[in-house]
Design an enzyme around this catalytic site. Structure first.
Site, PDB file in Angstrom:
ATOM      1  N   GLU A   1       1.068  -1.441   0.061  1.00  0.00           N
ATOM      2  CA  GLU A   1      -0.046   0.317   0.102  1.00  0.00           C
ATOM      3  C   GLU A   1       0.209   0.851  -0.107  1.00  0.00           C
ATOM      4  O   GLU A   1       1.738   1.437   0.786  1.00  0.00           O
ATOM      5  CB  GLU A   1      -0.846  -0.389   1.182  1.00  0.00           C
ATOM      6  CG  GLU A   1      -1.957   0.485   0.177  1.00  0.00           C
ATOM      7  CD  GLU A   1      -3.486   0.029  -0.338  1.00  0.00           C
ATOM      8  OE1 GLU A   1      -3.221   0.540  -1.066  1.00  0.00           O
ATOM      9  OE2 GLU A   1      -3.652  -1.203   0.310  1.00  0.00           O
ATOM     10  N   HIS A   2       0.555   1.775  -1.000  1.00  0.00           N
ATOM     11  CA  HIS A   2       1.291   4.350  -0.693  1.00  0.00           C
ATOM     12  C   HIS A   2       2.006   3.004  -1.462  1.00  0.00           C
ATOM     13  O   HIS A   2       3.859   4.333  -1.110  1.00  0.00           O
ATOM     14  CB  HIS A   2       1.707   3.836  -0.107  1.00  0.00           C
ATOM     15  CG  HIS A   2      -0.553   4.995   1.023  1.00  0.00           C
ATOM     16  ND1 HIS A   2      -0.496   5.778   0.172  1.00  0.00           N
ATOM     17  CD2 HIS A   2      -1.135   4.805   1.879  1.00  0.00           C
ATOM     18  CE1 HIS A   2      -1.547   5.792   0.895  1.00  0.00           C
ATOM     19  NE2 HIS A   2      -1.821   5.089   1.167  1.00  0.00           N
TER      20      HIS A   2
ATOM     21  N   GLY B   1     -15.995   4.628  -1.749  1.00  0.00           N
ATOM     22  CA  GLY B   1     -15.403   5.369  -1.026  1.00  0.00           C
ATOM     23  C   GLY B   1     -15.134   3.758   0.171  1.00  0.00           C
ATOM     24  O   GLY B   1     -14.299   3.594   1.647  1.00  0.00           O
TER      25      GLY B   1
ATOM     26  N   ASP C   1      -3.996   0.839  -9.277  1.00  0.00           N
ATOM     27  CA  ASP C   1      -5.713   0.219  -9.325  1.00  0.00           C
ATOM     28  C   ASP C   1      -5.770   0.608 -11.185  1.00  0.00           C
ATOM     29  O   ASP C   1      -7.419  -0.652 -11.269  1.00  0.00           O
ATOM     30  CB  ASP C   1      -6.681   1.522  -9.210  1.00  0.00           C
ATOM     31  CG  ASP C   1      -6.354   2.021  -7.110  1.00  0.00           C
ATOM     32  OD1 ASP C   1      -5.544   1.211  -7.101  1.00  0.00           O
ATOM     33  OD2 ASP C   1      -6.572   2.595  -7.082  1.00  0.00           O
TER      34      ASP C   1
END
Length: 381
Positions: A33-34, A119, A169
């Site tokens: 992640e990130h 979200g 993504d």
């Protein structure tokens, strides 16, 4: 995915006749992640939830798009002017990126709907971009590769949604395959499909129902902090073009030049890249328990070093650990959304029961539960 009949009916009622159907999925990211915008490694997979679109060229110079989920319709031209309706800018951005690449997109009519929770960290925006990019490319026979379609979606998000996302993504939405994760090198965009058939386990998302109110601004802040770290590293180590090129001893050598927060952000990214590579090895050797520990370690770094978690996410991961869940962590940009959990089927019912009880006691509501399967990427239906 949304039922085809719903889109056919809505298209016929709004525009007459029928449109061609396309679909593109959301994604989950098991670990990494990130790291994508730091040109590192990620391990996502496309899922069985996505955005579906019915679309037809209209012989005009304008684009008419209707969202069934938002119950809104917009008409726009390829003039680059941002639109007052937020979701429409993702589609406008895709159209404009085709034009920038000298592929003139003729006017079209479209209706879309989806079942990716907005979200929830499953990248509904990338699914929307990918569905329209794939559809336009196929309808117009442009012959653009899936890789470039992912780049088109990423650029649309940068320029028209104001989020400087990495490419993970969009890449996962376009390249996914059933029962396979994608080991993506976010620098070269080389990728490997890693089998992900976990007999006796399920992938379950728990949605905190906290929306990412801080995610966009803090996302850009984290990216700037990482870039500041690279700048200091590069002054001593010219070969460092991104945090992907750095190791912990190199980072320690420039610690005195960095703000404490910048140091810990960079430390997390370097450690997370190593976790992704370890996790892939563990999957290939069938060591699911070790794979799960990498997930827990990822969450610890995201919470304590990268500082993108929140109390709701942390509680769900703590519950997972106490209930014997194999691996769990927050997923997505942070500050809300979902945890992703790899759970033995024998432990699933007790885990979900405890998660509902403890989360409700702490926050006055139960988390939403989504079971997901690793599925195929963007396609014509």
């Amino acid at each position: 995915m949304v039922a085809n009949e719903i889109l056919h009916t809505a298209f016929s009622e709004s525009f007459g006749g029928h449109g061609q159907l396309y679909t593109a999925p959301g994604r989950v990211n098991l670990i990494g992640e990130h790291t994508d915008y730091n040109l590192g490694f990620v391990l996502p997979g496309a899922i069985n939830k996505g955005i579906s679109v019915a679309i037809r060229l209209n012989g005009k110079n304008t684009y008419r798009v209707q969202s069934l989920d938002f119950k809104e319709e917009v008409t726009f031209a390829a003039d680059g002017q941002k639109l007052p309706v937020a979701w429409a800018n993702y589609i406008l951005g895709v159209v404009m990126e085709f034009h920038i690449r000298c592929f003139a997109v003729p006017g079209f009519d479209a209706v879309f709907a989806g079942d990716v929770p907005v979200g929830g960290g499953m990248s509904s925006s990338a699914a929307l971009e990918s569905a329209f990019a794939f559809a336009i490319n196929d309808l117009c026979q442009f012959g653009i590769s899936r890789r470039e379609l992912a780049e088109i979606g990423q650029a649309a998000e940068h320029k028209y949604a104001g989020v400087r996302c990495g490419i993970m993504d969009q890449f996962a939405s376009l390249h996914g395959e059933r029962d396979k994760l994608i080991r993506l090198d976010c620098r070269s965009l080389d990728y490997e499909l890693v089998p992900f058939r976990l007999t006796g386990y399920q992938v379950v998302l728990l949605d905190t129902r906290v929306k990412h109110s801080l995610a966009s601004s803090e996302y850009n802040t984290r990216r700037a902090e990482c870039e500041a770290g690279v700048k200091s590293l590069k002054a001593i180590y010219p070969e460092v073009q991104s945090l992907r090129d750095a190791d912990l001893p190199m980072l320690e050598a420039v610690r005195s030049q960095l703000q404490p927060a910048t140091f810990t952000r960079c430390q997390y990214v370097i450690e997370e890249n190593a976790r992704v590579l370890n996790a892939i090895t563990q999957l290939k050797t069938g060591d699911i328990a070790a794979f799960g520990q990498e997930m827990f370690a990822s969450h610890e770094g995201l919470s304590k070093k990268y500082r993108v978690s929140c109390a709701e996410l942390d509680l769900l991961v703590d519950i997972a650990r106490k209930c014997g869940v194999t691996g769990a962590r927050m997923m997505g940009g942070g500050f809300g959304g979902c945890t992703i959990n790899v759970v033995a089927e024998s432990a699933l019912a007790a885990f979900l029961q405890e998660a509902e009880r403890s989360f409700n006691a702490a926050f006055g509501r139960a988390p939403l539960v989504y079971g997901v399967k690793i599925s195929d990427g963007a396609r014509r239906v």
